[in-house]
Design a protein around this motif. Sequence first.
Motif, PDB file in Angstrom:
ATOM      1  N   MET A  40      -6.451   6.092  -9.755  1.00 12.69           N
ATOM      2  CA  MET A  40      -5.538   5.055  -9.714  1.00 12.69           C
ATOM      3  C   MET A  40      -5.805   3.964 -10.528  1.00 12.69           C
ATOM      4  SD  MET A  40      -4.494   5.639  -5.554  1.00 12.69           S
ATOM      5  CE  MET A  40      -5.606   6.764  -5.008  1.00 12.69           C
ATOM      6  N   ARG A  75     -15.920  16.632   0.606  1.00 17.82           N
ATOM      7  CA  ARG A  75     -15.675  16.272  -0.512  1.00 17.82           C
ATOM      8  C   ARG A  75     -16.238  14.844  -0.902  1.00 17.82           C
ATOM      9  NH1 ARG A  75     -10.446  18.652  -1.606  1.00 17.82           N
ATOM     10  NH2 ARG A  75      -9.619  16.820  -2.334  1.00 17.82           N
ATOM     11  N   LEU A 102      -5.215  -0.030  -8.850  1.00 20.31           N
ATOM     12  CA  LEU A 102      -5.777  -0.567  -7.499  1.00 20.31           C
ATOM     13  C   LEU A 102      -6.329  -1.904  -7.774  1.00 20.31           C
ATOM     14  CD1 LEU A 102      -7.768   2.450  -6.011  1.00 20.31           C
ATOM     15  CD2 LEU A 102      -5.465   1.400  -5.455  1.00 20.31           C
ATOM     16  N   VAL A 125       0.821  -1.165  -0.080  1.00 15.17           N
ATOM     17  CA  VAL A 125      -0.123   0.118   0.179  1.00 15.17           C
ATOM     18  C   VAL A 125       0.784   1.251   0.040  1.00 15.17           C
ATOM     19  CG1 VAL A 125      -2.137   0.979   1.138  1.00 15.17           C
ATOM     20  CG2 VAL A 125      -1.738  -1.369   1.167  1.00 15.17           C
ATOM     21  N   PHE A 134       0.787   5.630  -1.930  1.00 19.31           N
ATOM     22  CA  PHE A 134       0.814   7.091  -1.198  1.00 19.31           C
ATOM     23  C   PHE A 134       2.156   7.914  -1.368  1.00 19.31           C
ATOM     24  CE2 PHE A 134      -2.545   4.753   1.105  1.00 19.31           C
ATOM     25  CZ  PHE A 134      -3.627   5.959   0.961  1.00 19.31           C
ATOM     26  N   SER A 143     -15.113   1.286   7.771  1.00 22.85           N
ATOM     27  CA  SER A 143     -14.102   1.086   6.772  1.00 22.85           C
ATOM     28  C   SER A 143     -14.599  -0.024   5.661  1.00 22.85           C
ATOM     29  CB  SER A 143     -12.785   0.959   7.277  1.00 22.85           C
ATOM     30  OG  SER A 143     -12.850  -0.152   8.126  1.00 22.85           O
ATOM     31  N   PHE A 149     -12.681  13.483   7.490  1.00 22.48           N
ATOM     32  CA  PHE A 149     -13.324  12.234   6.671  1.00 22.48           C
ATOM     33  C   PHE A 149     -13.876  11.420   7.962  1.00 22.48           C
ATOM     34  CE2 PHE A 149     -13.071   7.858   5.227  1.00 22.48           C
ATOM     35  CZ  PHE A 149     -14.331   8.043   4.460  1.00 22.48           C
ATOM     36  N   ILE A 207     -17.231   1.177   3.271  1.00 26.67           N
ATOM     37  CA  ILE A 207     -16.746   2.216   2.268  1.00 26.67           C
ATOM     38  C   ILE A 207     -15.645   1.279   1.030  1.00 26.67           C
ATOM     39  CG2 ILE A 207     -15.458   4.225   2.030  1.00 26.67           C
ATOM     40  CD1 ILE A 207     -16.644   4.672   4.824  1.00 26.67           C
ATOM     41  N   ALA A 208     -14.718   0.517   1.692  1.00 26.19           N
ATOM     42  CA  ALA A 208     -13.888  -0.229   0.717  1.00 26.19           C
ATOM     43  C   ALA A 208     -14.781  -0.949  -0.192  1.00 26.19           C
ATOM     44  CB  ALA A 208     -12.889  -1.055   1.648  1.00 26.19           C
ATOM     45  N   PHE A 259     -16.066   1.285  -2.623  1.00 28.46           N
ATOM     46  CA  PHE A 259     -14.793   1.621  -3.535  1.00 28.46           C
ATOM     47  C   PHE A 259     -14.556   0.556  -4.534  1.00 28.46           C
ATOM     48  CE2 PHE A 259     -12.398   5.044  -0.994  1.00 28.46           C
ATOM     49  CZ  PHE A 259     -13.546   5.835  -1.161  1.00 28.46           C
ATOM     50  N   TRP A 280      -4.964  -2.755   2.908  1.00 28.20           N
ATOM     51  CA  TRP A 280      -5.285  -1.433   3.392  1.00 28.20           C
ATOM     52  C   TRP A 280      -6.248  -1.551   4.527  1.00 28.20           C
ATOM     53  CZ3 TRP A 280      -9.326   1.433   5.101  1.00 28.20           C
ATOM     54  CH2 TRP A 280      -9.065   2.599   5.033  1.00 28.20           C
ATOM     55  N   ARG A 332      -7.571  16.297   6.136  1.00 31.97           N
ATOM     56  CA  ARG A 332      -8.858  15.772   5.203  1.00 31.97           C
ATOM     57  C   ARG A 332      -9.335  14.492   5.800  1.00 31.97           C
ATOM     58  NH1 ARG A 332      -6.533  16.193  -0.289  1.00 31.97           N
ATOM     59  NH2 ARG A 332      -6.721  18.446  -0.189  1.00 31.97           N
TER      60      ARG A 332
HETATM   61  C1  HEM Z   1      -6.652   0.230  -1.917  1.00 31.58           C
HETATM   62  C2  HEM Z   1      -6.604   0.998  -0.800  1.00 31.58           C
HETATM   63  C3  HEM Z   1      -6.340   2.492  -0.828  1.00 31.58           C
HETATM   64  C4  HEM Z   1      -5.502   3.103  -1.403  1.00 31.58           C
HETATM   65  C5  HEM Z   1      -4.077   2.685  -2.162  1.00 31.58           C
HETATM   66  C6  HEM Z   1      -5.637   4.591  -1.362  1.00 31.58           C
HETATM   67  C7  HEM Z   1      -4.855   5.627  -1.568  1.00 31.58           C
HETATM   68  C8  HEM Z   1      -5.193   6.931  -1.408  1.00 31.58           C
HETATM   69  C9  HEM Z   1      -4.501   7.975  -1.997  1.00 31.58           C
HETATM   70  C10 HEM Z   1      -3.110   8.016  -2.847  1.00 31.58           C
HETATM   71  C11 HEM Z   1      -5.303   9.219  -1.842  1.00 31.58           C
HETATM   72  C12 HEM Z   1      -4.739  10.724  -2.419  1.00 31.58           C
HETATM   73  C13 HEM Z   1      -4.050  11.340  -1.326  1.00 31.58           C
HETATM   74  C14 HEM Z   1      -4.401  12.832  -1.277  1.00 31.58           C
HETATM   75  O1  HEM Z   1      -4.252  13.447  -2.524  1.00 31.58           O
HETATM   76  O2  HEM Z   1      -4.878  13.348  -0.576  1.00 31.58           O
HETATM   77  C15 HEM Z   1      -6.374   8.739  -1.223  1.00 31.58           C
HETATM   78  C16 HEM Z   1      -7.300   9.565  -0.643  1.00 31.58           C
HETATM   79  C17 HEM Z   1      -8.364   9.314   0.182  1.00 31.58           C
HETATM   80  N1  HEM Z   1      -8.675   8.037   0.792  1.00 31.58           N
HETATM   81 FE1  HEM Z   1      -7.894   6.448  -0.013  1.00 31.58          FE
HETATM   82  N2  HEM Z   1      -7.015   4.528  -0.509  1.00 31.58           N
HETATM   83  C18 HEM Z   1      -7.332   3.441  -0.392  1.00 31.58           C
HETATM   84  C19 HEM Z   1      -8.606   2.962   0.276  1.00 31.58           C
HETATM   85  C20 HEM Z   1      -9.159   4.031   1.015  1.00 31.58           C
HETATM   86  C21 HEM Z   1     -10.487   3.555   1.728  1.00 31.58           C
HETATM   87  C22 HEM Z   1     -10.664   2.111   2.002  1.00 31.58           C
HETATM   88  C23 HEM Z   1     -11.036   4.628   2.208  1.00 31.58           C
HETATM   89  C24 HEM Z   1     -12.011   4.837   3.236  1.00 31.58           C
HETATM   90  C25 HEM Z   1     -12.585   3.850   4.219  1.00 31.58           C
HETATM   91  C26 HEM Z   1     -10.138   5.630   1.815  1.00 31.58           C
HETATM   92  C27 HEM Z   1     -10.332   7.070   2.046  1.00 31.58           C
HETATM   93  C28 HEM Z   1      -9.839   8.224   1.639  1.00 31.58           C
HETATM   94  C29 HEM Z   1     -10.062   9.409   1.689  1.00 31.58           C
HETATM   95  C30 HEM Z   1     -11.311  10.186   2.489  1.00 31.58           C
HETATM   96  C31 HEM Z   1      -9.332  10.357   0.764  1.00 31.58           C
HETATM   97  C32 HEM Z   1      -9.161  11.738   0.511  1.00 31.58           C
HETATM   98  C33 HEM Z   1     -10.148  12.018  -0.845  1.00 31.58           C
HETATM   99  C34 HEM Z   1     -10.149  13.552  -0.584  1.00 31.58           C
HETATM  100  O3  HEM Z   1     -11.081  14.298   0.084  1.00 31.58           O
HETATM  101  O4  HEM Z   1      -9.739  13.972  -1.879  1.00 31.58           O
HETATM  102  N3  HEM Z   1      -9.298   5.249   0.995  1.00 31.58           N
HETATM  103  N4  HEM Z   1      -6.464   7.383  -0.817  1.00 31.58           N
END
Ligand code: HEM
Length: 126
Positions: A77, A68, A80, A28, A32, A112, A55, A115-116, A119, A88, A51
């Motif tokens: 991405m 948002r 994924l 993972v 990031f 989580s 959230f 939500i996952a 997604f 994750w 953020r």
């Molecule tokens: C496969 C697993 C996941 C990966 C690799 C991943 C990766 C990322 C990345 C790289 C960002 C962008 C960072 C940024 O520019 O701020 C992001 C944003 C975010 N992720 Fe994930 N994520 C994953 C799963 C999840 C899950 C399961 C949740 C919630 C339960 C989540 C919630 C969020 C939220 C709330 C944001 C910020 C969105 C925004 O307001 O722009 N993510 N994630």
Amino acid sequence: MLADKITKDNIETMVMNFYRRVLKDDLVGPYFIEELGDDMDNKYWQPHLKRLVDFWESVVQGDTSYKRNPFTPHMMMEDLNLEVFERWLKLFFETVDEVYEPQIADRFKERSNTIAGNFMRNLGLV
Ligand code: HEM
């Protein structure tokens, strides 16, 4: 000591601990690092962390500071997959177990997971 109620402070701790764990993870972590770099103090990580605190407050507390669409960055991405989502979730579950008493940790896990699941469906992975 494990927290028996949710506060903004312990959500901050949880979010920081989660991403420390994420950055060390071979699967993972790279997603990031590619978006934000590997230094959580840098100018890219800071807004992300804030953020994510907003959230989780909105998800578990009904707070309204997060306005948002959480799905958007994940849509961009391309590589994924299920394995990454499972990892994750594993990292997230381990983190909430370290911070919260089981009853509260379960609330975070349940949300989580849901939500996952959304997604993954949106991304056509399940
Ligand atoms: C496969 C697993 C996941 C990966 C690799 C991943 C990766 C990322 C990345 C790289 C960002 C962008 C960072 C940024 O520019 O701020 C992001 C944003 C975010 N992720 Fe994930 N994520 C994953 C799963 C999840 C899950 C399961 C949740 C919630 C339960 C989540 C919630 C969020 C939220 C709330 C944001 C910020 C969105 C925004 O307001 O722009 N993510 N994630």
